[in-house]
Design a protein around this motif. Structure first.
Motif, short mmCIF file in Angstrom:
data_model
loop_
_atom_site.label_atom_id
_atom_site.label_comp_id
_atom_site.label_asym_id
_atom_site.label_seq_id
_atom_site.Cartn_x
_atom_site.Cartn_y
_atom_site.Cartn_z
N PRO A 81 0.80 -1.23 0.00
CA PRO A 81 0.00 0.00 0.00
C PRO A 81 0.83 1.28 0.00
O PRO A 81 0.40 2.29 -0.54
CB PRO A 81 -0.82 -0.13 1.29
N PHE A 82 2.03 1.23 0.58
CA PHE A 82 2.87 2.43 0.66
C PHE A 82 4.12 2.30 -0.20
O PHE A 82 5.07 3.07 -0.01
CB PHE A 82 3.28 2.69 2.11
N GLY A 83 4.14 1.36 -1.13
CA GLY A 83 5.39 1.10 -1.83
C GLY A 83 6.44 0.71 -0.80
O GLY A 83 6.20 -0.15 0.05
N PHE A 84 7.59 1.38 -0.85
CA PHE A 84 8.64 1.13 0.14
C PHE A 84 8.93 2.39 0.96
O PHE A 84 9.99 2.48 1.59
CB PHE A 84 9.90 0.63 -0.57
N THR A 85 7.99 3.32 0.97
CA THR A 85 8.23 4.57 1.69
C THR A 85 8.32 4.35 3.20
O THR A 85 9.02 5.10 3.89
CB THR A 85 7.13 5.60 1.38
N ASP A 86 7.63 3.32 3.72
CA ASP A 86 7.72 3.05 5.15
C ASP A 86 9.11 2.53 5.52
O ASP A 86 9.70 2.96 6.52
CB ASP A 86 6.63 2.06 5.60
N LEU A 87 9.65 1.62 4.71
CA LEU A 87 10.99 1.10 4.96
C LEU A 87 12.04 2.19 4.84
O LEU A 87 12.99 2.26 5.63
CB LEU A 87 11.32 -0.03 3.99
N GLU A 88 11.90 3.05 3.84
CA GLU A 88 12.89 4.10 3.63
C GLU A 88 12.85 5.13 4.75
O GLU A 88 13.89 5.62 5.21
CB GLU A 88 12.65 4.76 2.26
N ALA A 89 11.65 5.45 5.24
CA ALA A 89 11.54 6.39 6.35
C ALA A 89 12.12 5.78 7.63
O ALA A 89 12.76 6.48 8.44
CB ALA A 89 10.09 6.80 6.57
N ALA A 90 11.91 4.48 7.83
CA ALA A 90 12.47 3.81 9.01
C ALA A 90 13.99 3.80 8.95
O ALA A 90 14.67 4.03 9.96
CB ALA A 90 11.93 2.38 9.10
N ALA A 91 14.55 3.53 7.77
CA ALA A 91 16.00 3.48 7.62
C ALA A 91 16.64 4.85 7.88
O ALA A 91 17.81 4.93 8.26
CB ALA A 91 16.37 3.00 6.23
N ALA A 92 15.87 5.93 7.66
CA ALA A 92 16.41 7.28 7.85
C ALA A 92 16.43 7.71 9.32
O ALA A 92 17.02 8.75 9.65
CB ALA A 92 15.58 8.28 7.04
N LEU A 93 15.81 6.95 10.21
CA LEU A 93 15.81 7.30 11.62
C LEU A 93 17.21 7.17 12.20
O LEU A 93 17.94 6.24 11.86
CB LEU A 93 14.85 6.41 12.41
N PRO A 94 17.62 8.07 13.10
CA PRO A 94 18.97 7.98 13.68
C PRO A 94 19.16 6.74 14.53
O PRO A 94 20.27 6.21 14.63
CB PRO A 94 19.08 9.25 14.53
#
Length: 250
Positions: free
Chosen positions: A101-114
């Motif tokens: 449903p979100f493509g991979f935007t959820d994974l990419e946003a998670a990976a960007a977390l410090p």
């Protein structure tokens, strides 16, 4: 099997129910996207009346970066997720949907977390999310959020998004989560909040296809889920107990 038999970085659990038309394209997208690391994808067919199970078997092709398992469970999203979690080995476990449903935007946003908190939610309620849908879906989502806050005291904006969670914790806790359906993910959120675990909600972008879909959730379903929250409230004290493996590490 071409997959290196070491601990995967990520396990992706995909519940599948009458998903024939969307499953094969979604799995092709996963193979295109995952070009490094070690990931296992666990597909759990649950009570389909179409060819979802055969579609899953035909498309579960390992790559150098991905291994696949195809399992079956009793009907119900919660039953499928519980089955997939029990079979998982990943350091992180992503609970997601069959149609990306979100493509991979959820994974990419998670990976960007410090830092990686225990639970990361791909949240439609995040202020930077692009997840606009129809009026009925918005009313249903808002009503459920208000009920969660009133009945459970939950401060999380979206308990129905994708769940990216610490693998050790979710495998230790998963048998406590007994809802067979859509409230399974809300039980995960409730347990994490009750244990004062770290939770982050990250922005997501709804895919074009998903944005055009009409909701299958009816007003009576919201009422049923609200009633289910009453049962979850009685579980809150039990959820507050850390898994033994986590307690020993503290």
């Amino acid at each position: 099997m071409t997959f290196d038999e070491t601990t995967p970085d990520l396990t992706v659990v995909i519940p599948v129910h009458n998903s024939g038309p969307v499953l094969a394209p979604a799995l092709q997208e996963w193979r295109r996207y995952l070009q490094s690391g070690r990931t296992e994808i666990i597909i759990v067919e649950n009570g389909s009346s179409d060819d979802s199970y055969l579609t899953a078997l035909r498309n579960a092709e390992d790559t150098p970066y991905i291994s696949f398992q195809v399992l079956q469970s009793a009907k119900g999203m919660g039953n499928a997720l519980r089955c997939g979690i029990a079979a998982s080995k990943g350091r992180r476990v992503l609970l997601t949907a069959d149609d990306l449903p979100f493509g991979f935007t959820d994974l990419e946003a998670a990976a960007a977390l410090p830092e990686q908190p225990l639970l990361i939610i791909g949240s439609k309620a995040h202020p930077r999310s692009q997840a606009g849908r129809g009026l009925l879906r918005s009313v249903s989502t808002g009503g459920f959020k208000a009920a969660r806050r009133l009945i459970l005291g939950s401060r999380v904006g979206d308990s129905q998004g994708t769940m990216n969670v610490d693998g050790t914790w979710i495998r230790a806790m998963h048998q406590h989560f007994d809802d067979p359906g859509f409230l399974f993910s809300t039980q995960i959120v409730l347990a994490a909040e009750a244990q004062k675990q770290t939770i982050a909600e990250v922005p997501v972008t709804l895919t074009t296809v998903q944005g055009e879909k009409e909701t299958s959730v009816k007003p009576r379903d919201v009422v049923k889920m609200a009633l289910g929250l009453g049962r979850l409230r009685r579980q809150k004290r039990r959820f507050a107990v850390l898994p033994q493996s986590e307690a020993a590490a503290q």
